[in-house]
Design a protein around this motif. Sequence first.
Motif, short mmCIF file in Angstrom:
data_model
loop_
_atom_site.label_atom_id
_atom_site.label_comp_id
_atom_site.label_asym_id
_atom_site.label_seq_id
_atom_site.Cartn_x
_atom_site.Cartn_y
_atom_site.Cartn_z
N ALA A 152 -29.28 -2.32 12.30
CA ALA A 152 -27.65 -2.23 11.85
C ALA A 152 -27.04 -1.23 10.98
N PRO A 153 -27.16 0.06 10.94
CA PRO A 153 -27.06 1.11 10.20
C PRO A 153 -26.26 -0.14 8.26
N GLY A 154 -27.26 0.05 7.48
CA GLY A 154 -26.79 -0.51 6.27
C GLY A 154 -26.87 -1.68 5.84
N ARG A 155 -27.28 -2.16 6.75
CA ARG A 155 -27.58 -3.93 6.73
C ARG A 155 -27.84 -4.34 5.91
N PRO A 156 -27.01 -5.37 4.61
CA PRO A 156 -28.19 -5.93 3.12
C PRO A 156 -28.38 -7.53 3.88
N GLY A 157 -28.97 -7.45 2.95
CA GLY A 157 -30.40 -8.97 3.62
C GLY A 157 -29.09 -9.82 3.26
N THR A 158 -29.68 -11.18 3.16
CA THR A 158 -28.13 -12.22 3.44
C THR A 158 -28.36 -13.19 2.10
N GLY A 159 -29.25 -12.55 1.39
CA GLY A 159 -29.76 -13.32 0.45
C GLY A 159 -29.79 -14.52 -0.26
N GLY A 160 -30.78 -14.94 0.79
CA GLY A 160 -30.86 -16.15 0.66
C GLY A 160 -30.67 -17.45 1.09
N PRO A 161 -31.22 -18.08 0.97
CA PRO A 161 -30.16 -19.47 1.42
C PRO A 161 -29.75 -19.81 -0.31
N ASN A 162 -30.38 -19.72 -0.95
CA ASN A 162 -29.22 -19.62 -2.47
C ASN A 162 -28.07 -19.03 -2.76
N GLY A 163 -28.50 -17.39 -2.24
CA GLY A 163 -27.51 -16.84 -1.72
C GLY A 163 -26.32 -17.18 -2.03
N PRO A 164 -25.07 -15.99 -2.82
CA PRO A 164 -23.76 -16.20 -3.07
C PRO A 164 -23.72 -15.57 -1.48
N GLY A 165 -23.83 -15.25 -0.95
CA GLY A 165 -22.81 -16.20 0.79
C GLY A 165 -22.81 -17.18 1.00
N GLN A 166 -23.99 -17.36 0.47
CA GLN A 166 -24.80 -18.72 1.70
C GLN A 166 -23.59 -19.78 0.35
N ARG A 167 -23.42 -19.86 -0.45
CA ARG A 167 -22.85 -20.78 -1.56
C ARG A 167 -21.33 -19.91 -1.22
N ARG A 168 -20.65 -19.05 -0.60
CA ARG A 168 -19.39 -18.77 0.00
C ARG A 168 -19.13 -19.24 1.48
N LEU A 169 -19.68 -19.93 2.09
CA LEU A 169 -20.29 -20.36 3.01
C LEU A 169 -20.15 -22.04 2.84
N ALA A 170 -20.40 -22.14 1.86
CA ALA A 170 -20.62 -24.16 1.77
C ALA A 170 -19.19 -24.08 1.66
N GLU A 171 -18.30 -23.89 0.75
CA GLU A 171 -16.95 -24.19 0.27
C GLU A 171 -16.28 -23.81 1.62
#
Length: 239
Positions: A152-171
């Motif tokens: 995936a060109p330019g694909r960033p990492g998920t930031g780990g299980p405690n990353g900001p993306g995962q915290r938003r998902l939990a909402e």
Amino acid sequence: MTGESPPIRVLLADDQHLVRAGLRIILETEDDIEVVGEATDGRQAVELTAAHRPDVVLMDVEMPHLDGLEATRRIVAAHATGGPGVLILTTFDRDDYLFAALQAGASGFLLKNGTPEDLIDAVRIVARGDALLAPQITRRVIAAFAGPASTAPGRPGTGGPNGPGQRRLAELTEREREVLVQLARGASNAEIARRLMLGEATVKTHVSRVLMKLGLRDRTQAVIFAYEHGVVTPGSAAN
């Protein structure tokens, strides 16, 4: 013009005069669309967007002084909320342009070999705040983000299980997460309604809440987010 709604304000950004003239002729045949300005390069596109506050910017990719992708980044950054939708219009059907445009915050990607009807529909879709991605382009986004991270060109990492993306998902509620999965599979509101046995108005509300909670601009970003953060896994897109 339909009812009393104001016309859709469009800014054209292309370094070729004949292309801009053709786009203007096509768009101004519609009563609900008004061309408010023309930019000949990316730098001017940024300036005229600030001056005219269009609803949609039709943006070419390859232009002098500042290319359309960087111009898109600057426009999106300067108008985080309530800003125009940027519709990338190009002759180049290339994945590097596609991913760069999406990462820059573009709301749509349309090839110049489309029909006038395609262009008019695209402007209306982007103007109402929806993302426009042709089905074949959606499949390419899914294929790239469903595969190994390196594809995936330019694909960033998920930031780990405690990353900001995962915290938003939990909402997200359970239903909102189901809607996100369907978005990631490229489903329309009507398809989501049928699959989850919901009304289309309810689906629209859920989609809006998903985007708001995840801090995303549109459905296209939702597709990318879902694959980046493991909501949808490789091989599940066709389910």
